[in-house]
Write an enzyme that holds these catalytic residues in place. Sequence first.
Site, PDB file in Angstrom:
ATOM      1  N   GLY A  57      48.353  21.697  41.189  1.00 11.53           N
ATOM      2  CA  GLY A  57      48.042  21.865  39.769  1.00 11.53           C
ATOM      3  C   GLY A  57      46.601  21.471  39.539  1.00 11.53           C
ATOM      4  O   GLY A  57      45.986  20.827  40.386  1.00 11.53           O
ATOM      5  N   CYS A  84      49.470  19.114  47.381  1.00 11.63           N
ATOM      6  CA  CYS A  84      48.213  18.965  46.648  1.00 11.63           C
ATOM      7  C   CYS A  84      48.394  18.031  45.450  1.00 11.63           C
ATOM      8  O   CYS A  84      48.663  16.848  45.645  1.00 11.63           O
ATOM      9  CB  CYS A  84      47.664  20.336  46.262  1.00 11.63           C
ATOM     10  SG  CYS A  84      45.930  20.242  45.798  1.00 11.63           S
ATOM     11  N   TYR A  85      48.302  18.551  44.218  1.00 10.78           N
ATOM     12  CA  TYR A  85      48.553  17.679  43.058  1.00 10.78           C
ATOM     13  C   TYR A  85      49.900  16.986  43.212  1.00 10.78           C
ATOM     14  O   TYR A  85      50.046  15.804  42.893  1.00 10.78           O
ATOM     15  CB  TYR A  85      48.540  18.512  41.771  1.00 10.78           C
ATOM     16  CG  TYR A  85      48.808  17.702  40.514  1.00 10.78           C
ATOM     17  CD1 TYR A  85      47.790  17.010  39.888  1.00 10.78           C
ATOM     18  CD2 TYR A  85      50.098  17.616  39.965  1.00 10.78           C
ATOM     19  CE1 TYR A  85      48.024  16.266  38.748  1.00 10.78           C
ATOM     20  CE2 TYR A  85      50.345  16.875  38.829  1.00 10.78           C
ATOM     21  CZ  TYR A  85      49.309  16.198  38.208  1.00 10.78           C
ATOM     22  OH  TYR A  85      49.552  15.455  37.085  1.00 10.78           O
ATOM     23  N   HIS A 171      47.617  23.098  51.382  1.00  7.33           N
ATOM     24  CA  HIS A 171      48.604  24.073  50.892  1.00  7.33           C
ATOM     25  C   HIS A 171      49.277  24.798  52.064  1.00  7.33           C
ATOM     26  O   HIS A 171      48.714  25.782  52.577  1.00  7.33           O
ATOM     27  CB  HIS A 171      47.904  25.112  50.005  1.00  7.33           C
ATOM     28  CG  HIS A 171      47.442  24.555  48.702  1.00  7.33           C
ATOM     29  ND1 HIS A 171      48.228  24.542  47.575  1.00  7.33           N
ATOM     30  CD2 HIS A 171      46.278  23.959  48.359  1.00  7.33           C
ATOM     31  CE1 HIS A 171      47.564  23.979  46.580  1.00  7.33           C
ATOM     32  NE2 HIS A 171      46.378  23.607  47.029  1.00  7.33           N
ATOM     33  N   GLU A 173      51.631  26.808  51.878  1.00  7.33           N
ATOM     34  CA  GLU A 173      52.178  28.095  51.429  1.00  7.33           C
ATOM     35  C   GLU A 173      51.201  29.255  51.546  1.00  7.33           C
ATOM     36  O   GLU A 173      51.591  30.406  51.417  1.00  7.33           O
ATOM     37  CB  GLU A 173      52.674  27.970  49.973  1.00  7.33           C
ATOM     38  CG  GLU A 173      51.595  27.820  48.899  1.00  7.33           C
ATOM     39  CD  GLU A 173      51.088  26.401  48.714  1.00  7.33           C
ATOM     40  OE1 GLU A 173      51.240  25.586  49.635  1.00  7.33           O
ATOM     41  OE2 GLU A 173      50.513  26.107  47.657  1.00  7.33           O
ATOM     42  N   ASP A 229      59.299  49.787  41.171  1.00 11.53           N
ATOM     43  CA  ASP A 229      59.791  48.642  40.398  1.00 11.53           C
ATOM     44  C   ASP A 229      60.774  49.057  39.316  1.00 11.53           C
ATOM     45  O   ASP A 229      61.868  48.502  39.195  1.00 11.53           O
ATOM     46  CB  ASP A 229      58.614  47.889  39.746  1.00 11.53           C
ATOM     47  CG  ASP A 229      57.566  47.491  40.760  1.00 11.53           C
ATOM     48  OD1 ASP A 229      57.910  47.430  41.948  1.00 11.53           O
ATOM     49  OD2 ASP A 229      56.417  47.253  40.361  1.00 11.53           O
ATOM     50  N   LYS A 371      56.366  42.631  45.741  1.00  9.93           N
ATOM     51  CA  LYS A 371      56.658  44.044  45.967  1.00  9.93           C
ATOM     52  C   LYS A 371      57.569  44.278  47.177  1.00  9.93           C
ATOM     53  O   LYS A 371      58.523  45.042  47.109  1.00  9.93           O
ATOM     54  CB  LYS A 371      55.333  44.770  46.162  1.00  9.93           C
ATOM     55  CG  LYS A 371      55.432  46.251  46.246  1.00  9.93           C
ATOM     56  CD  LYS A 371      55.907  46.862  44.959  1.00  9.93           C
ATOM     57  CE  LYS A 371      54.928  47.690  44.246  1.00  9.93           C
ATOM     58  NZ  LYS A 371      55.248  48.015  42.890  1.00  9.93           N
TER      59      LYS A 371
HETATM   60  P1  XMP Z   1      45.208  45.480  40.690  1.00 10.53           P
HETATM   61  O1  XMP Z   1      44.438  46.670  40.215  1.00 10.53           O
HETATM   62  O2  XMP Z   1      45.447  44.484  39.600  1.00 10.53           O
HETATM   63  O3  XMP Z   1      46.637  46.044  41.102  1.00 10.53           O
HETATM   64  O4  XMP Z   1      44.622  44.871  41.923  1.00 10.53           O
HETATM   65  C1  XMP Z   1      47.606  45.334  41.817  1.00 10.53           C
HETATM   66  C2  XMP Z   1      48.815  46.215  41.913  1.00 10.53           C
HETATM   67  O5  XMP Z   1      49.403  46.364  40.628  1.00 10.53           O
HETATM   68  C3  XMP Z   1      49.387  47.719  40.215  1.00 10.53           C
HETATM   69  N1  XMP Z   1      49.040  47.698  38.791  1.00 10.53           N
HETATM   70  C4  XMP Z   1      49.940  47.777  37.812  1.00 10.53           C
HETATM   71  N2  XMP Z   1      51.271  47.919  37.851  1.00 10.53           N
HETATM   72  N3  XMP Z   1      51.330  47.920  35.483  1.00 10.53           N
HETATM   73  C5  XMP Z   1      51.962  48.001  36.677  1.00 10.53           C
HETATM   74  O6  XMP Z   1      53.192  48.154  36.678  1.00 10.53           O
HETATM   75  C6  XMP Z   1      49.995  47.775  35.383  1.00 10.53           C
HETATM   76  O7  XMP Z   1      49.438  47.700  34.304  1.00 10.53           O
HETATM   77  C7  XMP Z   1      49.268  47.708  36.613  1.00 10.53           C
HETATM   78  N4  XMP Z   1      47.937  47.572  36.893  1.00 10.53           N
HETATM   79  C8  XMP Z   1      47.841  47.576  38.247  1.00 10.53           C
HETATM   80  C9  XMP Z   1      48.347  48.399  41.077  1.00 10.53           C
HETATM   81  O8  XMP Z   1      48.611  49.781  41.218  1.00 10.53           O
HETATM   82  C10 XMP Z   1      48.494  47.629  42.366  1.00 10.53           C
HETATM   83  O9  XMP Z   1      49.584  48.095  43.115  1.00 10.53           O
END
Ligand code: XMP
Length: 515
Positions: A57, A84-85, A171, A173, A229, A371
């Site tokens: 933290g 850590c914290y 850390h 993790e 998702d 993911k």
């Molecule tokens: P960034 O651009 O933040 O993206 O590095 C990381 C991952 O997230 C996806 N991404 C989104 N997914 N709503 C979503 O459901 C969003 O607004 C959004 N913006 C980015 C991006 O494609 C990548 O896989």
Amino acid sequence: MTANEEKIIVLDFGGQYNQLIARCVRECNVYAEVHPYTMSLDQIRDMAPKGIIFTGGPNSVYEESSPHYDRAILELGIPVLGICYGSQLMAYMLGGKVATAPISEYGRTRVDVDTSSKLFHGIEEETDVWMSHTDYIEKIPDGFRITAHSSVCPVAAMEDPDRKLYATQFHPEVTHTREGKKIISNFVYTICGCIGTWKIDSFVEEKIRQIKETVGDKKALCALSGGVDSSVAAVLMSKAIGKNLTCVFVDHGLLRKDEGDHVEEVFGPRGKYDLNFIRVNAADRFYRKLSGVEEPEQKRKIIGEEFIRVFEEQAKKIGAVDYLVQGTIYPDVIESGLGKSAVIKSHHNVGGLPDCVDFKEIIEPLRMLFKDEVRRAGKELGLPDSLVRRQPFPGPGLGVRIVGEVTADKVRMVQEADAIFREEVDKAVLSERPGQYFAALSNMRSVGVMGDFRTYDYAVVLRAVNTTDFMTAECCNIPFEVLQTCMRRIINEVKGVNRVMFDMTSKPPGTIELE
Ligand code: XMP
């Protein structure tokens, strides 16, 4: 997770790696949940965890306003690991001394480890760990012994095995701690005595049970985009509440080429899922709202807001819908700054939502998963590989892949370029498959020559990254010939484009999407 399955509680003191700790524990096949440090001792006792982990933290334990915890937690006889914290807090709670370190340590650090400690069993005597601290433990509490130190940190780890209390200043993790996984697994198996029976299927079963309990016979609306998702969220929800779920698929005109039709094929009436499926074609409405808007956050908010308005309208038509289901996953949550970390961008589904949402509650069944865990959950739910393996696509769609103002014509350009790039990458023989790859449209117009004519057209940006958790990413090595073919095809086939670039930026400092 079933009611009597072993569980580790990660008590959150505001550090940025909290979910990574839970994920490391889950990788040991032991269920872990993150809870705020405000959770009461009675609640923790009732959950009967096999172990507790105090997270890092940003605070200093000796400041009055800093998060503390009832010392009795250390007397429950449940093993505790402070990180850590969390390690400083443990020292402080038990009468040790914490002070500002004469030298702060950030980044990869070499430590000497006492491998006779159960926590460090099987670890190299000298190992690299990830440090991030300005405070340090100056004096350990009575009954403790030091089990690791660095050249500037006298207490890189300490323990009192009789009381089952362990602490690391570093850390374990994060992946930069070379043997961090082993340290977490020593804690979970050897110290907490877990057997490791948890799998993603237990998560799926438990979620279905919880959703049944929460939603009962009320109606829910699921925001289905056809991405991994939201598809996993939709199928999970439909297993829980059946036909009380309606999936609304908004075609906002910012989807990949032909994607709207594909989603309809899979989830619509001709698909194999028995879902209530509604497709709303709303492209014009989104383009109107986005007209003249260039600022990325504003675009995200507009798209997020319009999405919700479309859902609300659908919900009203269906009538008596209390719940909105979204496929938000963990990286969306942290990057929207809903944890303690700074806002990177407002991921739609999360921070991009308007303040006022006309549903009783939002359900995000995948909110705590990364993911790759969502993919495993999808497989467990019987979703086809083609869907589960699909690369992610952001909620705001091509809206964040068109730098600057969105117009129907730019959408066409990026859709066509993206389809070509994906087709060529998919058919290429690659040593590594990119985690995510797509075309975006820069806001740059430049002069070119085609045939005997001057052109003044847009530049397409190709992006391909390797990543597993989407929190960090590296440029994927796409063979030059593949890039050349894409460049040739895009310029020849996509009207309005006269230049193609390949984006090599890693994350950080870039993000995966351009906006
Ligand atoms: P960034 O651009 O933040 O993206 O590095 C990381 C991952 O997230 C996806 N991404 C989104 N997914 N709503 C979503 O459901 C969003 O607004 C959004 N913006 C980015 C991006 O494609 C990548 O896989």
